[in-house]
Design an enzyme around this catalytic site. Sequence first.
Site, PDB file in Angstrom:
ATOM      1  CG  ASP A  46      -1.784   1.195   1.326  1.00  0.00           C
ATOM      2  OD1 ASP A  46      -2.912   1.102   0.810  1.00  0.00           O
ATOM      3  OD2 ASP A  46      -1.363   2.239   1.869  1.00  0.00           O
ATOM      4  CE1 TYR A  51       0.635   7.605   2.915  1.00  0.00           C
ATOM      5  CE2 TYR A  51       1.100   5.384   2.156  1.00  0.00           C
ATOM      6  CZ  TYR A  51       0.290   6.273   2.825  1.00  0.00           C
ATOM      7  OH  TYR A  51      -0.855   5.823   3.411  1.00  0.00           O
ATOM      8  CE  LYS A  76      -3.725   4.714   1.160  1.00  0.00           C
ATOM      9  NZ  LYS A  76      -2.260   4.516   1.216  1.00  0.00           N
ATOM     10  CG  HIS A 109      -4.634   9.793   0.665  1.00  0.00           C
ATOM     11  ND1 HIS A 109      -3.281   9.826   0.470  1.00  0.00           N
ATOM     12  CD2 HIS A 109      -4.807   9.286   1.904  1.00  0.00           C
ATOM     13  CE1 HIS A 109      -2.669   9.349   1.539  1.00  0.00           C
ATOM     14  NE2 HIS A 109      -3.576   9.020   2.432  1.00  0.00           N
ATOM     15  CB  ILE A 230      -1.967  -1.853   5.131  1.00  0.00           C
ATOM     16  CG1 ILE A 230      -2.851  -0.662   5.567  1.00  0.00           C
ATOM     17  CG2 ILE A 230      -2.587  -2.517   3.916  1.00  0.00           C
ATOM     18  CD1 ILE A 230      -2.825   0.510   4.586  1.00  0.00           C
TER      19      ILE A 230
HETATM   20  P1  A2P Z   1       8.843  -0.162  12.924  1.00  0.00           P
HETATM   21  O1  A2P Z   1       8.488   0.515  11.646  1.00  0.00           O
HETATM   22  O2  A2P Z   1      10.064   0.376  13.565  1.00  0.00           O
HETATM   23  O3  A2P Z   1       8.859  -1.656  12.798  1.00  0.00           O
HETATM   24  P2  A2P Z   1       0.898   1.083  11.986  1.00  0.00           P
HETATM   25  O4  A2P Z   1       1.028   0.000  10.970  1.00  0.00           O
HETATM   26  O5  A2P Z   1      -0.301   0.968  12.862  1.00  0.00           O
HETATM   27  O6  A2P Z   1       1.036   2.456  11.392  1.00  0.00           O
HETATM   28  O7  A2P Z   1       2.123   0.941  13.012  1.00  0.00           O
HETATM   29  C1  A2P Z   1       3.426   1.142  12.596  1.00  0.00           C
HETATM   30  C2  A2P Z   1       4.275   1.278  13.822  1.00  0.00           C
HETATM   31  O8  A2P Z   1       4.218   0.063  14.569  1.00  0.00           O
HETATM   32  C3  A2P Z   1       5.709   1.531  13.523  1.00  0.00           C
HETATM   33  O9  A2P Z   1       6.199   2.369  14.528  1.00  0.00           O
HETATM   34  C4  A2P Z   1       6.327   0.151  13.579  1.00  0.00           C
HETATM   35  O10 A2P Z   1       7.662   0.216  13.948  1.00  0.00           O
HETATM   36  C5  A2P Z   1       5.523  -0.504  14.651  1.00  0.00           C
HETATM   37  N1  A2P Z   1       5.407  -1.959  14.418  1.00  0.00           N
HETATM   38  C6  A2P Z   1       5.116  -2.584  13.267  1.00  0.00           C
HETATM   39  N2  A2P Z   1       5.056  -3.896  13.439  1.00  0.00           N
HETATM   40  C7  A2P Z   1       5.336  -4.131  14.733  1.00  0.00           C
HETATM   41  C8  A2P Z   1       5.434  -5.292  15.544  1.00  0.00           C
HETATM   42  N3  A2P Z   1       5.225  -6.497  15.026  1.00  0.00           N
HETATM   43  N4  A2P Z   1       5.737  -5.118  16.851  1.00  0.00           N
HETATM   44  C9  A2P Z   1       5.952  -3.904  17.383  1.00  0.00           C
HETATM   45  N5  A2P Z   1       5.873  -2.777  16.686  1.00  0.00           N
HETATM   46  C10 A2P Z   1       5.558  -2.875  15.370  1.00  0.00           C
END
Ligand code: A2P
Length: 276
Positions: A46, A51, A76, A109, A230
């Site tokens: 996505d 972005y 988007k 978007h 996503i």
């Molecule tokens: P990072 O990019 O350092 O892995 P969302 O998808 O809700 O926007 O969340 C993204 C955020 O959640 C990012 O800060 C990402 O950090 C963190 N994140 C993504 N996957 C995990 C995971 N499996 N465990 C902990 N934090 C995660």
Amino acid sequence: MALAPTVPLNDGHAIPQIGLGTWPLDDDQVAKAVVTAVELGYRHVDTAVRYGNEAGVGQGVRDSGLPREELFIATKLDGVYQGQDRALEGMEESLKRLGLDYVDLLLIHWPLPHRDEYISTWKTFERLQTEGKVRSIGVSNFKPTHLERLMEETSVVPAVNQIQLTPSITRIDERAFNDSHHIVTESYSPLGAGRDLLNAPVLANIARKYGKTPAQVVLRWHIQAGLVAIPKSANPQRMKENIEVYDFELDQQDLSAIDTLDAGRDAGVDSDIQGH
Ligand code: A2P
């Protein structure tokens, strides 16, 4: 390696239920992340004009070595491209940056109701779909009022509405509305965008019970609700975690515990006044 299952769309296509979120990765980061994601079993990526990383996504698609048709690429259209002719230009520019002939899903978007251009934009999306530049068309951040108007004044019902959605921002009304019109609800910031959600003790308790992580519990919650999600990460270990969510099941007690995280109907962005 198992691929994420797909969810059927109202236009005959299907969307992989877990996709890779890519904001705020830059071109280099995202190109690498897409290659890793494909190796881990992701087939859905996505992105968005906003972005600034469509070129990197396209690079990742080519570097992955997978045939184009095995991937589901969503982008988007930004607010500056809303409007009948601007939307055509916007899509052309996105395809050029991506280096692709078509995208699998194109979303408006934000509704930007004060601009009053989402109807003309949507009519262009219908045309782009007919021309084969995009397989499925949808919206993002649309409330039921925006969708009602769209469906009254145009002919194609959106396949997807991508909205901010997580156990603390549950969008119950929007989901019910989408469901009643066979619009798939897709969750963005499904993990709460790296804020406090994943530290909630409720999630730690459930995660311990299944030998999973809080992020996996949250993604499993989305899946059991029939949502597409996503999660964004460029960290291979987290990316792996985020797709390994099909080998356990939350029970009623878990779901009730997760319900306590709900911050109520007013939580999250308000797309009547926010957006770009
Ligand atoms: P990072 O990019 O350092 O892995 P969302 O998808 O809700 O926007 O969340 C993204 C955020 O959640 C990012 O800060 C990402 O950090 C963190 N994140 C993504 N996957 C995990 C995971 N499996 N465990 C902990 N934090 C995660």
